[in-house]
Scaffold this motif. Sequence first.
Motif, mmCIF file in Angstrom:
data_model
loop_
_atom_site.group_PDB
_atom_site.id
_atom_site.type_symbol
_atom_site.label_atom_id
_atom_site.label_comp_id
_atom_site.label_asym_id
_atom_site.label_seq_id
_atom_site.Cartn_x
_atom_site.Cartn_y
_atom_site.Cartn_z
ATOM 1 N N GLN A 119 28.038 128.451 -32.472
ATOM 2 C CA GLN A 119 27.433 129.260 -33.534
ATOM 3 C C GLN A 119 26.316 128.474 -34.234
ATOM 4 O O GLN A 119 25.214 128.979 -34.456
ATOM 5 C CB GLN A 119 28.525 129.699 -34.518
ATOM 6 N N GLY A 120 26.582 127.211 -34.537
ATOM 7 C CA GLY A 120 25.574 126.376 -35.194
ATOM 8 C C GLY A 120 24.371 126.154 -34.300
ATOM 9 O O GLY A 120 23.220 126.163 -34.765
ATOM 10 N N HIS B 240 37.132 127.653 -25.609
ATOM 11 C CA HIS B 240 35.906 127.440 -24.839
ATOM 12 C C HIS B 240 35.015 128.676 -24.790
ATOM 13 O O HIS B 240 33.908 128.614 -24.265
ATOM 14 C CB HIS B 240 36.259 126.956 -23.429
ATOM 15 N N ILE B 241 35.509 129.784 -25.302
ATOM 16 C CA ILE B 241 34.693 131.016 -25.252
ATOM 17 C C ILE B 241 34.618 131.740 -26.591
ATOM 18 O O ILE B 241 33.880 132.703 -26.724
ATOM 19 C CB ILE B 241 35.221 132.008 -24.184
ATOM 20 N N GLN B 242 35.347 131.269 -27.582
ATOM 21 C CA GLN B 242 35.452 132.052 -28.811
ATOM 22 C C GLN B 242 34.124 132.162 -29.544
ATOM 23 O O GLN B 242 33.902 133.102 -30.310
ATOM 24 C CB GLN B 242 36.514 131.448 -29.738
ATOM 25 N N GLY B 243 33.220 131.225 -29.297
ATOM 26 C CA GLY B 243 31.924 131.275 -29.978
ATOM 27 C C GLY B 243 30.951 132.258 -29.350
ATOM 28 O O GLY B 243 29.914 132.586 -29.951
ATOM 29 N N LEU B 244 31.256 132.726 -28.144
ATOM 30 C CA LEU B 244 30.291 133.571 -27.412
ATOM 31 C C LEU B 244 29.790 134.762 -28.230
ATOM 32 O O LEU B 244 28.577 134.973 -28.332
ATOM 33 C CB LEU B 244 30.912 134.030 -26.091
ATOM 34 N N PRO B 245 30.686 135.565 -28.852
ATOM 35 C CA PRO B 245 30.169 136.737 -29.591
ATOM 36 C C PRO B 245 29.406 136.349 -30.864
ATOM 37 O O PRO B 245 28.816 137.214 -31.484
ATOM 38 C CB PRO B 245 31.454 137.508 -29.960
ATOM 39 N N PHE B 246 29.445 135.073 -31.227
ATOM 40 C CA PHE B 246 28.750 134.614 -32.435
ATOM 41 C C PHE B 246 27.511 133.791 -32.101
ATOM 42 O O PHE B 246 26.921 133.183 -32.986
ATOM 43 C CB PHE B 246 29.710 133.779 -33.301
ATOM 44 N N MET C 293 36.155 140.484 -25.567
ATOM 45 C CA MET C 293 35.373 141.322 -26.478
ATOM 46 C C MET C 293 35.766 142.796 -26.356
ATOM 47 O O MET C 293 35.042 143.678 -26.831
ATOM 48 C CB MET C 293 33.875 141.133 -26.211
ATOM 49 N N ALA C 294 36.903 143.059 -25.731
ATOM 50 C CA ALA C 294 37.386 144.441 -25.646
ATOM 51 C C ALA C 294 37.663 144.966 -27.056
ATOM 52 O O ALA C 294 37.947 144.188 -27.984
ATOM 53 C CB ALA C 294 38.651 144.498 -24.793
ATOM 54 N N TYR C 295 37.600 146.271 -27.195
ATOM 55 C CA TYR C 295 37.633 146.913 -28.513
ATOM 56 C C TYR C 295 38.735 146.428 -29.468
ATOM 57 O O TYR C 295 38.458 146.177 -30.646
ATOM 58 C CB TYR C 295 37.696 148.442 -28.322
ATOM 59 N N ILE D 212 32.182 144.363 -31.157
ATOM 60 C CA ILE D 212 30.959 144.481 -30.357
ATOM 61 C C ILE D 212 31.311 144.176 -28.904
ATOM 62 O O ILE D 212 32.005 143.190 -28.626
ATOM 63 C CB ILE D 212 29.879 143.501 -30.864
ATOM 64 N N ALA D 213 30.826 145.001 -27.995
ATOM 65 C CA ALA D 213 31.144 144.809 -26.578
ATOM 66 C C ALA D 213 30.121 143.896 -25.915
ATOM 67 O O ALA D 213 28.989 143.740 -26.398
ATOM 68 C CB ALA D 213 31.180 146.160 -25.865
ATOM 69 N N LEU D 214 30.527 143.310 -24.800
ATOM 70 C CA LEU D 214 29.641 142.406 -24.060
ATOM 71 C C LEU D 214 28.326 143.098 -23.686
ATOM 72 O O LEU D 214 27.264 142.482 -23.681
ATOM 73 C CB LEU D 214 30.376 141.948 -22.784
#
Length: 466
Positions: free
Chosen positions: A48-49, A75-81, A112-114, A119-121
């Motif tokens: 995110q940073g 390892h993936i939690q930052g992806l939507p941010f 990122m499923a509902y 928000i979706a991929l």
Amino acid sequence: MRLRFWGTRGSLPKPGPSTMRYGGNTPCVEVRTADGQLVILDCGTGVQGLGQALLAAGEGPVRGHLLITHMHWDHIQGLPFFAPLFAPGNEWDIYGPGSAGQPLQALLEGQMAYPYFPIALQQFGATIRYHTLVERAFQIGDLRVTPRYLNHPALTLGYRLDTGAATVVYATDHEPHMPYQPDVALPGVGSASWLTHREEQGHMAFLAGADLVIHDAQYSLTEYQQRLGWGHSPVEYAVDVALAAQARQLALFHHEPWHDDDTLERLVEACRQRVAAGPGTLHVFAAAEGQIMDVPETQSHTRPHGDDPAYLGEPATTRARAHTVLIVDDEPQTVRLVTDALRPEGYRVLAVSDGEAALRLAWAERPALILVHWHVSSAQGLEICRALRAEPDPPLHRVPMVLLASQTAGEHIAAGFAAGVTDYLPMPCKPTYIRARVCGWLLRTRLETAGDPSFSGTGHRRQMTL
Ligand SMILES: [Zn+2]
Ligand SMILES: [Zn+2]
């Protein structure tokens, strides 16, 4: 290459006063190459940073490459941010392993499923290409990327980054392949007992001669011994394997969430004493969030891995259910463990309890992988392995054979590999490890045999005897 650590913590973000020096965000490392490539290793909360910094730089459309090791949350939690994924005009390539026939994109869609995220991929505004990786090297500009499976309870890739003049290896979320004990012998001398395991030799080769190794070092030795099978390394092992690989620098990484800054500094000091006690040289430090370091591109490096100039294997979509796995074991509880681990993933699992039946079934069914327990009733496990390896028929001659043995069978491991065993899995073992190793070996085998006409499975059938 210039690196910046944006997240160094393992498993769980741990912000707060006790982690101010080494940081609380989960894994993310920014890599910039001399030819201007932007490569990001993992997409933990640290990303995110990095995203904010890229936007603040205001340098126009961003072009980058995101290498993900595996799909565990940290390892993936930052992806939507990661804001640059939302901006039209930006262009991203995202790389990572699949799982049991599911391509990378489907796995990322899952988080990122509902029910989990609003928000979706598909709502990313940037142009994005997804690449499901296998163990095949590929290029990003002048940078050669070599992926290799690590030992973790999910299909996990480490990445070796070579410019030809500098090498960085990113190997996090990895556990020694057999229960690790620091050798009485000097560390890093290359003859340590843990190097008996062929996958350890492969891991050492993966790290060989690197200017910088960023390695999983989540635990102290005592913690590791209490958490066998959790998928992480004690700091002593990280030091030993980096020394044996003759790496120049070791960044301890994926810090245990419950380790405060002072604990990490004590671990670094213990590592430095371990290096000083042996004949090798290695600079050890704990990766710190915000730390920037330059890896000079001055050396002439050989590239020990991935001479195949082909682009990456894309995508690994063959459904797992195409694969038959044979388990040879006379212990019902182990058969049940393997069956329960693999059947939900779509594998067809066949079980036999003795060696003669195993050979007959191997010929009749041509399994994609064979799991053999060390002791089976009418024939020893190793004799089955020898008999299969003696066959001229390629499908059976080359089928991966994974030996299941107790953790106390250490002295027999060398004999196992000499008998043609492909891998050794210490028991008891978690179902997640069985899934990851079986999936990894099947993908490896498919790469090795792709285009090999001798591996068509049409060999003659004849009786085999033990
Ligand atoms: Zn992790
Ligand atoms: Zn993990």
